[in-house]
Scaffold this active site. Structure first.
Site, PDB file in Angstrom:
ATOM      1  N   ASP A   1       3.711  -0.843  -3.352  1.00 57.31           N
ATOM      2  CA  ASP A   1       5.118  -0.592  -3.049  1.00 57.31           C
ATOM      3  C   ASP A   1       6.020  -1.427  -3.957  1.00 57.31           C
ATOM      4  O   ASP A   1       5.769  -2.615  -4.202  1.00 57.31           O
ATOM      5  CB  ASP A   1       5.409  -0.836  -1.566  1.00 57.31           C
ATOM      6  CG  ASP A   1       4.884   0.325  -0.693  1.00 57.31           C
ATOM      7  OD1 ASP A   1       4.208   1.219  -1.247  1.00 57.31           O
ATOM      8  OD2 ASP A   1       5.142   0.329   0.520  1.00 57.31           O
TER       9      ASP A   1
ATOM     10  N   ASP B   1       0.355  -0.209   5.343  1.00 59.05           N
ATOM     11  CA  ASP B   1       1.539   0.325   4.682  1.00 59.05           C
ATOM     12  C   ASP B   1       1.116   0.943   3.343  1.00 59.05           C
ATOM     13  O   ASP B   1       0.231   1.788   3.327  1.00 59.05           O
ATOM     14  CB  ASP B   1       2.605  -0.784   4.567  1.00 59.05           C
ATOM     15  CG  ASP B   1       3.987  -0.215   4.307  1.00 59.05           C
ATOM     16  OD1 ASP B   1       4.115   1.013   4.185  1.00 59.05           O
ATOM     17  OD2 ASP B   1       4.960  -0.991   4.208  1.00 59.05           O
TER      18      ASP B   1
ATOM     19  N   ASP C   1       0.864  -4.099   2.524  1.00 58.57           N
ATOM     20  CA  ASP C   1       0.590  -3.361   1.286  1.00 58.57           C
ATOM     21  C   ASP C   1      -0.553  -4.058   0.550  1.00 58.57           C
ATOM     22  O   ASP C   1      -0.713  -5.270   0.662  1.00 58.57           O
ATOM     23  CB  ASP C   1       1.805  -3.420   0.346  1.00 58.57           C
ATOM     24  CG  ASP C   1       3.074  -2.844   0.962  1.00 58.57           C
ATOM     25  OD1 ASP C   1       2.972  -1.864   1.725  1.00 58.57           O
ATOM     26  OD2 ASP C   1       4.160  -3.380   0.667  1.00 58.57           O
TER      27      ASP C   1
ATOM     28  N   ARG D   1       3.251  10.228  -1.418  1.00 58.22           N
ATOM     29  CA  ARG D   1       3.850   9.154  -2.225  1.00 58.22           C
ATOM     30  C   ARG D   1       3.016   8.815  -3.466  1.00 58.22           C
ATOM     31  O   ARG D   1       2.431   7.737  -3.569  1.00 58.22           O
ATOM     32  CB  ARG D   1       4.046   7.878  -1.394  1.00 58.22           C
ATOM     33  CG  ARG D   1       4.847   8.101  -0.118  1.00 58.22           C
ATOM     34  CD  ARG D   1       5.074   6.809   0.635  1.00 58.22           C
ATOM     35  NE  ARG D   1       5.812   7.049   1.880  1.00 58.22           N
ATOM     36  CZ  ARG D   1       6.033   6.118   2.799  1.00 58.22           C
ATOM     37  NH1 ARG D   1       5.575   4.893   2.635  1.00 58.22           N
ATOM     38  NH2 ARG D   1       6.698   6.414   3.897  1.00 58.22           N
TER      39      ARG D   1
END
Ligand SMILES: *[C@@H]1O[C@H](CO)[C@@H](O)[C@H](O)[C@H]1NC(C)=O
Ligand SMILES: *[C@@H]1O[C@H](CO)[C@@H](O)[C@H](O)[C@H]1NC(C)=O
Length: 314
Positions: A156, A152, A122, A209
């Site tokens: 997050d 990724d 991330d 997302r």
């Protein structure tokens, strides 16, 4: 008589006139669920120009750390508690690297460019972290030039994180934008946590997302979302979201509550503009927001954020 009427009108119009929004230029501090974050405080701090200096200072924590310039290939750097990491000027941050805020509290990340995470990584990862404010940052990677799982997420927020505000930031050219709550099976750790405020953010060309949120509570307002082919704000596993004063342009499923999880999420949409894409809300949320905040209108939000979000404004 005529004059006194004129004076009265003048006074009334002065009183009711809207001030010109100035909030893009300077944010005094975080608002929303992350409002109590103070980071490394108001000291002069230290300036770093290398990965090793950044890593040493960030790991130790308890300071204001200023990154000068773009540091390439630092890998994933751990950030300690009560720390501020701030970029200098309009071109400072990390290239092909990321930051992780894990099992600590009270961290501010501001004015940082995140240009491409590490492979499988991330750009910015929050794991069991509380009180985090992310402000005026930019997150991007290589878009569809790589496959979906090559990197990724851009941001997050997982494993029972709480009290997080993400403001005035730009997210672009990536597959998996921001995951809040990583698994349908993580109810025990996440239920009652994951309170996040996302406001004044600009999303462009991110596949999905924006964020995806499971179990938690999300307040999203005054943001601009553009060119998303899969899904925008995805509320899942009983997560509740209030989405307001945002403009969704060319976003498939701008808000959705019944996608890819066994249990639906709940959403309330207020004063949003949907252009080329329809929200799919199967359950309304009844969120009462416990803090004061000021929205900017959906009709002009994309323009405002093009000018004021991202790095180089604080
Ligand atoms: C809409 O978004 C897609 C990416 O999801 C992009 O390929 C397309 O060019 C966009 N259309 C317009 C009219 O901007
Ligand atoms: C989601 O809800 C819509 C509207 O009720 C319905 O048409 C659709 O089939 C549902 N999708 C899933 C995956 O449950």
């Amino acid at each position: 008589m005529f004059l006194s009427t004129l004076v009265a009108i003048l006074i009334i119009s002065l009183v009711v006139a809207d001030p010109i929004p100035q909030r893009g230029a300077v944010s005094e501090g975080p608002i929303g669920y992350g409002a109590s974050t103070t980071g490394g405080g108001n000291g002069g701090g230290i300036t770093v120009t290398s990965c090793s200096a950044l890593s040493a200072a960030a790991g130790k924590g308890g300071n204001v750390i200023k990154i000068q310039g773009v540091l390439p290939g630092c890998g994933v750097i751990k950030v300690g508690g009560s720390t501020t990491i701030q970029g200098v000027g309009a071109n400072s941050g990390l290239k092909d690297g990321g930051l992780i805020i894990k099992r600590v509290s009270n961290v501010i990340i501001r004015n940082i460019k995140f240009d491409t995470p590490t492979e499988k990584g991330d750009a910015l990862s929050l794991d069991r972290a509380t009180k985090v404010w992310i402000d005026h940052c930019e997150f991007k990677s290589k878009g569809k030039a790589v496959n979906k799982d090559y990197y990724d997420g851009l941001l997050d927020i997982t494993h029972g994180c709480d009290q997080v505000t993400v403001s005035w930031s730009k997210f672009s050219d990536h597959w998996k934008g921001s995951l809040v709550g990583h698994s349908d099976k993580n109810s025990e750790e996440d239920t009652g946590k994951l309170h996040v405020t996302f406001h004044h953010n600009h999303w462009n060309n991110v596949n999905s997302r924006l964020p995806s949120i499971r179990f938690g509570t999300g307040h999203m307002f005054s943001s601009c979302f553009e060119n998303t082919p899969t899904s925008g704000i995805n509320a899942r596993m009983g997560a509740q979201v209030l989405v307001e004063e945002s403009h969704f342009r060319n976003v498939t499923l701008p808000i959705v509550t019944n996608l890819s999880s066994k249990v639906e999420g709940l959403a309330t949409s207020k004063n949003n503009i949907f252009e080329n894409g329809e929200a799919r809300i199967t359950k309304p949320a009844a969120l009462s927001i416990p803090y004061k905040y000021t929205t900017d209108p959906a009709a002009t939000i994309c323009e405002l954020l093009s000018a004021k979000a991202g790095v180089g404004h604080i």
